[in-house]
Design a protein around this motif. Structure first.
Motif, short mmCIF file in Angstrom:
data_model
loop_
_atom_site.label_atom_id
_atom_site.label_comp_id
_atom_site.label_asym_id
_atom_site.label_seq_id
_atom_site.Cartn_x
_atom_site.Cartn_y
_atom_site.Cartn_z
N ARG A 175 0.83 -1.21 0.00
CA ARG A 175 0.00 0.00 0.00
C ARG A 175 0.87 1.25 0.00
NH1 ARG A 175 -3.30 -3.25 3.46
NH2 ARG A 175 -2.17 -2.49 5.31
N LEU A 176 1.93 1.24 0.77
CA LEU A 176 2.82 2.39 0.82
C LEU A 176 3.48 2.65 -0.53
CD1 LEU A 176 4.45 4.57 2.27
CD2 LEU A 176 6.05 2.79 3.00
N LEU A 177 3.98 1.59 -1.15
CA LEU A 177 4.66 1.77 -2.44
C LEU A 177 3.67 2.19 -3.53
CD1 LEU A 177 7.17 -1.21 -2.38
CD2 LEU A 177 7.64 1.21 -2.01
N THR A 178 2.44 1.74 -3.41
CA THR A 178 1.41 2.18 -4.37
C THR A 178 1.19 3.68 -4.24
OG1 THR A 178 0.32 0.02 -4.28
CG2 THR A 178 -0.98 1.88 -5.10
N GLN A 179 1.14 4.18 -3.00
CA GLN A 179 0.98 5.62 -2.79
C GLN A 179 2.19 6.39 -3.32
OE1 GLN A 179 0.41 6.01 1.42
NE2 GLN A 179 -1.61 5.03 1.41
N GLU A 180 3.38 5.83 -3.12
CA GLU A 180 4.58 6.52 -3.59
C GLU A 180 4.67 6.54 -5.11
OE1 GLU A 180 7.80 4.66 -1.60
OE2 GLU A 180 7.46 5.74 0.28
N LEU A 181 4.19 5.45 -5.74
CA LEU A 181 4.17 5.45 -7.20
C LEU A 181 3.23 6.52 -7.72
CD1 LEU A 181 4.89 4.32 -9.95
CD2 LEU A 181 3.13 2.55 -9.62
N ARG A 182 2.06 6.64 -7.10
CA ARG A 182 1.12 7.68 -7.53
C ARG A 182 1.73 9.06 -7.35
NH1 ARG A 182 -4.12 5.19 -4.37
NH2 ARG A 182 -4.52 3.41 -5.79
N ALA A 183 2.42 9.25 -6.22
CA ALA A 183 3.06 10.54 -5.98
C ALA A 183 4.14 10.81 -7.03
CB ALA A 183 3.67 10.57 -4.58
N ALA A 184 4.91 9.79 -7.37
CA ALA A 184 5.96 9.97 -8.38
C ALA A 184 5.35 10.29 -9.74
CB ALA A 184 6.79 8.69 -8.46
N GLN A 185 4.25 9.63 -10.08
CA GLN A 185 3.60 9.90 -11.36
C GLN A 185 3.05 11.33 -11.40
OE1 GLN A 185 0.80 6.66 -11.29
NE2 GLN A 185 2.11 5.33 -12.53
N ASP A 186 2.48 11.78 -10.25
CA ASP A 186 1.96 13.15 -10.20
C ASP A 186 3.09 14.16 -10.39
OD1 ASP A 186 -0.53 12.11 -9.78
OD2 ASP A 186 -0.51 12.40 -7.58
N ARG A 187 4.21 13.91 -9.73
CA ARG A 187 5.32 14.85 -9.86
C ARG A 187 5.98 14.79 -11.23
NH1 ARG A 187 3.18 14.46 -5.43
NH2 ARG A 187 3.73 15.77 -3.65
N PHE A 188 5.93 13.61 -11.85
CA PHE A 188 6.48 13.50 -13.20
C PHE A 188 5.65 14.33 -14.18
CE2 PHE A 188 6.27 11.28 -17.32
CZ PHE A 188 7.59 11.45 -17.73
N GLU A 189 4.32 14.32 -13.96
CA GLU A 189 3.45 15.07 -14.86
C GLU A 189 3.69 16.58 -14.78
OE1 GLU A 189 -0.49 13.93 -13.90
OE2 GLU A 189 -0.31 11.90 -14.76
N VAL A 190 4.13 17.04 -13.60
CA VAL A 190 4.40 18.48 -13.47
C VAL A 190 5.88 18.78 -13.61
CG1 VAL A 190 2.37 18.84 -12.01
CG2 VAL A 190 4.59 18.30 -10.95
N GLY A 191 6.67 17.77 -13.94
CA GLY A 191 8.07 17.98 -14.23
C GLY A 191 8.99 18.06 -13.04
N GLU A 192 8.52 17.62 -11.87
CA GLU A 192 9.37 17.68 -10.68
C GLU A 192 10.36 16.53 -10.60
OE1 GLU A 192 7.02 17.99 -7.20
OE2 GLU A 192 6.06 19.88 -7.78
N VAL A 193 10.03 15.38 -11.23
CA VAL A 193 10.93 14.23 -11.23
C VAL A 193 11.04 13.70 -12.65
CG1 VAL A 193 10.36 13.58 -8.86
CG2 VAL A 193 9.04 12.62 -10.75
N THR A 194 11.99 12.81 -12.84
CA THR A 194 12.20 12.24 -14.17
C THR A 194 11.48 10.92 -14.31
OG1 THR A 194 14.16 11.00 -13.51
CG2 THR A 194 14.49 13.31 -14.18
N ARG A 195 11.50 10.42 -15.54
CA ARG A 195 10.89 9.12 -15.81
C ARG A 195 11.62 8.01 -15.02
NH1 ARG A 195 6.38 6.53 -16.45
NH2 ARG A 195 6.72 4.49 -17.39
N THR A 196 12.89 8.23 -14.77
CA THR A 196 13.66 7.23 -14.01
C THR A 196 13.10 7.05 -12.61
OG1 THR A 196 15.68 7.79 -15.23
CG2 THR A 196 15.95 6.66 -13.11
N ASP A 197 12.69 8.15 -11.98
CA ASP A 197 12.10 8.05 -10.64
C ASP A 197 10.83 7.23 -10.67
OD1 ASP A 197 13.80 9.92 -8.90
OD2 ASP A 197 13.38 11.15 -10.67
N VAL A 198 10.01 7.44 -11.69
CA VAL A 198 8.76 6.68 -11.81
C VAL A 198 9.07 5.20 -12.03
CG1 VAL A 198 6.64 6.37 -13.15
CG2 VAL A 198 7.52 8.68 -12.70
N ALA A 199 10.05 4.92 -12.87
CA ALA A 199 10.41 3.53 -13.15
C ALA A 199 10.93 2.84 -11.89
CB ALA A 199 11.46 3.47 -14.26
N GLN A 200 11.70 3.56 -11.09
CA GLN A 200 12.19 2.97 -9.85
C GLN A 200 11.05 2.66 -8.90
OE1 GLN A 200 14.91 6.06 -8.74
NE2 GLN A 200 16.67 5.10 -9.75
#
Length: 480
Positions: A175-200
């Motif tokens: 559940r925690l990692l699912t929340q973190e993935l969603r957070a990473a995807q949200d930040r990727f959409e606004v350009g705060e993180v890279t695609r690598t962060d989402v893939a990790q």
């Protein structure tokens, strides 16, 4: 850099990290009807087919005593026959005439015979003593098997508890990692993180799903083992009680085991059996004296002829030459005695070694549990620090995920260490011969190995009061 959400991340992982203690508290508060370790041990004791099998083998050994005792008593046998002869006989006289005589007749006979062993140099009595020693050895073997069954129940119980905690821990982590993935995807959409962060984050989530599936599979296997050992599917399980009382001095425990362990006592009784067998083999060289008697009656049903007879006598017999078979039997018995002595020495060493090994394993598991606690404390501090640094942009997504995994691994190690510590403690009891239903004060009807023996040791006949009581016991055993 990933910006972790303040809600859900660290709090969810802490809930996972505290699952071992949290589940224990939850179990204690949720239901007073939860099964305890003692309940599991009772179930194993009452439903074990292995115990039933060896109890039956013990009863068979009890009957061997009755068989040996019966050889010292009078032996009565009867016989009855009814014979029909038929045919005829022809004779020719000098005059040329032939006469035919019928040979047909019907004869009835009945007889009874008795014999009693008077003297055989004590061979038969020695056989009875050997059978009694075998019974004592078999009783100790039953105790040893009881210990094995109960230790397996302890392992089955703790495995279910541990794997349930593993599943809870993995679910919280997922559940925690699912929340973190969603957070990473949200930040990727606004350009705060890279695609690598989402893939990790996606990789960590996939690994968590795999870990959960493995833990669930392990739990299913643990439940099946519990059902096999305890005789029922595990319900809500209480946390194990405090560790059993153990002797703090390993040498004292070793001395106790060498005196009382069932494996050692079994070996001692087998040596006694071997010694008695040597004496029996030597007694076979001596003569045997028996008293015999018989009564017979026969009657020709076609005539008035009948016969009544009887005999009484004493028979003395003994070997003269048997091709060396008797001497070979003596040497064989002596070799068997030597083998049992060697086995006794080996068992003594094994029992002593097992005590030392059990205490060493217990000490190691205590140290492992303490190290796991320290590892969890450090992993929590590290995770919290990495998480806060990530919010400031000083840490990457991979750093956070690694810290989470370290905390998960630490908590998993603690759960395993807790279960292993209990198993090690009960293994110490087994090594000293004290892992029995009686020593653990289990709420069961203890199997009394002497009850059946007391009924059969005198070889009662079915018509006697003791024989009728024995029949009732046998019928009750068959129903069970």
């Amino acid at each position: 850099m990933i910006q972790l959400r303040k809600e859900g991340g660290f709090k969810a992982l802490c809930r996972g990290a505290l699952i071992s203690a949290g589940v224990i508290v939850g179990i204690m508060g949720q239901s007073a009807q939860a099964e305890t370790l003692a309940d599991a041990l009772v179930g194993a004791y009452e439903t074990s087919g292995l115990l039933d099998q060896n109890r039956a083998l013990l009863r068979a050994a009890d009957e061997d005593v009755a068989t040996a005792i019966a050889a010292l008593r009078p032996i009565l046998t009867y016989s009855a026959s009814l014979e029909r002869d038929f045919g005829d006989r022809q004779t020719r006289q000098l005059s040329g005439l032939r006469t035919t005589t019928s040979l047909e007749s019907t004869t009835a006979a009945i007889g009874i015979s008795a014999s009693l062993l008077l003297y055989d140099s004590g061979a038969t009595k020695l056989g009875a003593e050997a059978a009694k020693e075998t019974v004592l050895a078999t009783r100790q073997q039953l105790i040893s098997i009881e210990q094995t069954v109960l230790l397996r129940a302890v392992q089955a119980y703790l495995n279910v508890v541990a794997f349930r905690e593993f599943v809870e821990l993995r679910q919280n982590n997922l559940r925690l990692l699912t929340q973190e993935l969603r957070a990473a995807q949200d930040r990727f959409e606004v350009g705060e993180v890279t695609r690598t962060d989402v893939a990790q984050a996606e990789s960590s989530l996939a690994e968590a799903r795999s870990g959960l599936a493995t833990a669930q599979g392990d739990l299913v296997e643990a439940v099946e083992e519990y059902r096999s050992v305890v005789g029922r599917t595990p319900g809500q399980l209480s946390p194990p009680p405090s560790l059993p009382q153990l002797d703090s001095n390993v040498e004292n425990a070793r001395a106790l085991a060498v005196q009382n362990h069932p494996d050692l006592r079994n070996a001692q009784h087998l040596v006694a059996v071997a010694e008695l067998n040597i004496m029996r083999a030597k007694a076979a060289l001596s003569p045997t004296l028996s008293a015999t008697g018989s009564l017979d009656a026969s009657e020709d049903l076609g005539t008035i002829n009948d016969t009544r007879s009887g005999t009484v006598g004493i028979t003395l017999s003994g070997p003269i030459y048997r091709g060396g078979a008797l001497s070979a039997a003596i040497r064989s018995a002596m070799a068997s005695r030597d083998a049992q002595r060697g086995n006794l020495l080996d068992v003594r060493k094994t029992v002593s070694q097992n005590v030392g090994s059990a205490y060493a394993a217990l000490s190691a598991q205590r140290a492992s549990l303490q190290a796991s606690e320290e590892r969890i404390r450090a992993a929590r501090i590290a995770f919290e620090g990495v998480r806060e640094e990530a919010t400031l942009g000083a840490r990457t997504t991979l750093d956070v995920l690694d810290a989470e995994q370290e905390l998960l691994d630490a908590e998993t190690s603690r759960i395993s260490a807790q279960a292993s510590l209990y198993v090690a403690a009960y293994a110490v009891l087994q090594s000293t011969g004290r892992l029995t239903a009686k020593d653990l004060s289990l709420n069961v009807q203890l199997y009394d190995p002497s009850a059946y023996y007391d009924l059969v040791k005198d070889a009662p006949v079915p018509s006697s009061a003791q024989g009728q009581k024995l029949d009732r016991v046998l019928r009750a055993l068959q129903k069970n």
